[in-house]
Enzyme design. Structure first.
Site, PDB file in Angstrom:
ATOM      1  CG  ASP A   1      -1.747  -1.265   1.321  1.00  0.00           C
ATOM      2  OD1 ASP A   1      -2.253  -1.724   0.293  1.00  0.00           O
ATOM      3  OD2 ASP A   1      -1.810  -1.820   2.429  1.00  0.00           O
ATOM      4  CD  GLU A   2       4.817  -0.343  -0.097  1.00  0.00           C
ATOM      5  OE1 GLU A   2       4.065  -0.722  -1.028  1.00  0.00           O
ATOM      6  OE2 GLU A   2       5.409  -1.137   0.665  1.00  0.00           O
TER       7      GLU A   2
ATOM      8  CE  LYS B   1       3.094  -2.437  -4.555  1.00  0.00           C
ATOM      9  NZ  LYS B   1       2.771  -2.190  -3.156  1.00  0.00           N
ATOM     10  N   GLY B   2       0.573   1.855  -7.444  1.00  0.00           N
ATOM     11  CA  GLY B   2      -0.306   1.982  -8.615  1.00  0.00           C
ATOM     12  C   GLY B   2      -0.045   3.257  -9.389  1.00  0.00           C
TER      13      GLY B   2
ATOM     14  N   GLY C   1      -4.395  -4.637  -4.650  1.00  0.00           N
ATOM     15  CA  GLY C   1      -5.466  -3.787  -5.170  1.00  0.00           C
ATOM     16  C   GLY C   1      -4.890  -2.458  -5.576  1.00  0.00           C
ATOM     17  CG  HIS C   2      -3.643  -1.513  -9.192  1.00  0.00           C
ATOM     18  ND1 HIS C   2      -2.828  -2.612  -9.316  1.00  0.00           N
ATOM     19  CD2 HIS C   2      -4.434  -1.504 -10.267  1.00  0.00           C
ATOM     20  CE1 HIS C   2      -3.130  -3.232 -10.432  1.00  0.00           C
ATOM     21  NE2 HIS C   2      -4.091  -2.587 -11.029  1.00  0.00           N
TER      22      HIS C   2
ATOM     23  CD  GLN D   1       0.825  -8.839  -2.196  1.00  0.00           C
ATOM     24  OE1 GLN D   1       1.606  -9.538  -2.797  1.00  0.00           O
ATOM     25  NE2 GLN D   1      -0.414  -8.679  -2.616  1.00  0.00           N
TER      26      GLN D   1
ATOM     27  CB  THR E   1      -9.833  -6.309   3.424  1.00  0.00           C
ATOM     28  OG1 THR E   1      -8.817  -5.396   3.856  1.00  0.00           O
ATOM     29  CG2 THR E   1      -9.185  -7.585   2.930  1.00  0.00           C
TER      30      THR E   1
END
Ligand code: IMP
Length: 433
Positions: A13-14, A16-17, A40-41, A225, A302
């Site tokens: 969750d940094e 990255k997307g 997830g992105h 991740q 989630t």
């Protein structure tokens, strides 16, 4: 430079997307190499925000190859839903190809059931998995009973492997967890329906990448991740079930290490984690709540609230080493605007005098006893979202970036100062070096 790996340096969750989407513009192929729909992105299609879990972020660009590598575990239902969604929204560019490795492993309904049952049985000691069946699917891969995309394309092979697996999984489900068994017949019919849809996408990703590299095409490897969720180097057992470090781009996509030119590590300006496990810089106060609220820190898969804390450079330094990171992309720097004093963790110390500065302890009992050693920096109040160059940032923001760079020992190549695509300072594009 033609091959770039992007990995997260924290617990996922940094952001990255956004970085992958930006670099995808220059890339010819965008490849995911591990994980599955635990990732997830968020992408925006015609003003509408949607979250993709499997398809690489590059899918919105035309003339690309978007690849799902052999190192991934694929839930075919989720993949088909994502394809359908993009088609319905007319968001599948006409000349972009979606390619699925015929060696990738499939997530089966019994994997999801075992994941959920095992977590429930663990009670307070649960990992906090995404319950997508990721761990059980990788277990089957390593125990050599997994079902792969190439098996899906052959009804008889698939039916036989399914029969054997269902027999074994029903034993676990009923005897160990007291759950209802699964029935192979409807699974067979359901998956044969998926086979028809996925057949045109299945191919040997390694072979296609080799051709692309020979033609001097640009390849972007998209990690999911983060390095501290890696099954070897993360906070085991509170990790995911794949190798998330950069080295796995080679195994999980089928290229040799000599083909990789640079590795960009994404560092969120603070630290977050979802699920259980140690978190030395976690903030259980109003600053933590503020970061959670301003940074919109909810799990993309989630919806869980993410735990938030100060930037932990021990984590980042270990990631730099283990992933061979050559450039850092700092994300969500704007979220820290308005906090009077900022802290950066430069080391850990235990009450018995052990110290950690560049690596995290392997033993979770030691990790749990680690306390942060902080340095303190002045915050800033100015709006930084319109900064286009590092020089546009307030002095104390620049100091924060410089400190991060010095502590990591790796240059900063990008700073994200807002959610929007153009709210980004690019100091060096790894594809245009
Ligand atoms: P699993 O990957 O579903 O088995 O979950 C194992 C651990 O990794 C849990 O703590 C999850 O919250 C975490 N995790 C898995 N995928 C992601 C992700 O994309 N971002 C952040 N955490 C993740």
């Amino acid at each position: 430079m033609s091959s770039v790996i992007v990995v997260g340096t924290q617990w996922g969750d940094e952001g990255k997307g956004k970085v992958v989407d930006l670099y995808a513009e220059d890339a010819d192929a965008i490849v995911r190499f591990q994980g599955g729909n635990n990732a997830g992105h968020t992408i925006v299609v015609r003003g509408k925000q949607t979250i993709l879990h499997l398809i690489p972020s590059g899918i919105l660009h035309d003339h690309k190859m978007c690849m799902l590598g052999n190192g991934m575990v694929i839930d075919p239902k989720v993949l088909i839903e994502e394809i359908r969604y993009l088609e319905k929204e007319n968001a599948f560019p006409p000349n972009t190809k979606l390619i699925l490795s015929d060696r990738a492993h499939l997530i089966m309904p019994y994997h999801r059931r075992v994941d959920a049952a095992r977590e429930a049985a663990k009670g307070a000691g649960k990992i906090g998995t995404t319950q997508r069946g990721i761990g059980p699917a990788y277990e089957d891969k390593v125990s050599r009973v997994g079902i792969r995309v190439c098996d899906l394309l052959d009804r008889d092979t698939f039916a036989e492997k399914l029969r054997r697996n269902v027999e074994e999984k029903n034993f676990y489900l009923t005897k160990l967890f007291g759950e209802q068994p699964v029935d192979a017949k409807p699974i067979l019919e359901e998956y044969m329906g998926y086979a028809d849809v996925l057949r045109p996408h299945a191919a040997d990703v390694s072979l296609l990448l080799d051709e692309a590299i020979r033609q001097k095409k640009k390849i972007l490897f998209e990690g999911a991740q983060g390095c501290h969720l890696d099954v070897d180097y993360g906070t085991y057992p509170f990790v995911t079930s794949s190798n998330t470090v950069a080295g796995n781009a080679c195994c999980g996509a089928g290229v040799g290490p000599t083909q990789i030119n640079s590795v960009v590590g994404i560092v969120k300006a603070y630290t977050t984690r979802v699920g259980s496990g140690p978190f030395v810089t976690e903030l259980a106060d109003e600053i933590g709540e503020r970061i959670q609220r301003v940074g919109q820190e909810f799990g993309a898969t989630t919806g869980r609230k993410r735990r938030c804390g100060w930037l932990d450079m021990v984590l980042v330094r270990q990631s730099v080493r283990v992933s061979g990171i050559t450039g850092l992309a700092i994300t969500k720097l704007d979220v820290l605007t308005g906090i009077d004093k900022l802290r950066i963790c430069v080391g850990y110390r235990t009450e018995s005098g052990e110290e950690f500065a560049t690596s995290v302890p392997a033993d979770l009992n030691v990790f749990e006893r680690c306390r942060p050693v902080y340095m303190e920096l002045d915050g800033w109040t100015e709006d930084i979202t319109s900064a286009k160059r590092i020089e546009d940032l307030p002095r104390s923001t620049r100091r924060y970036v410089d400190t991060l760079e010095n502590l990591a020992g790796v240059k900063v190549v990008l700073v994200s100062v807002g959610a929007d695509r153009n709210e980004t300072i690019v100091t060096e594009n790894p594809f245009r070096r």
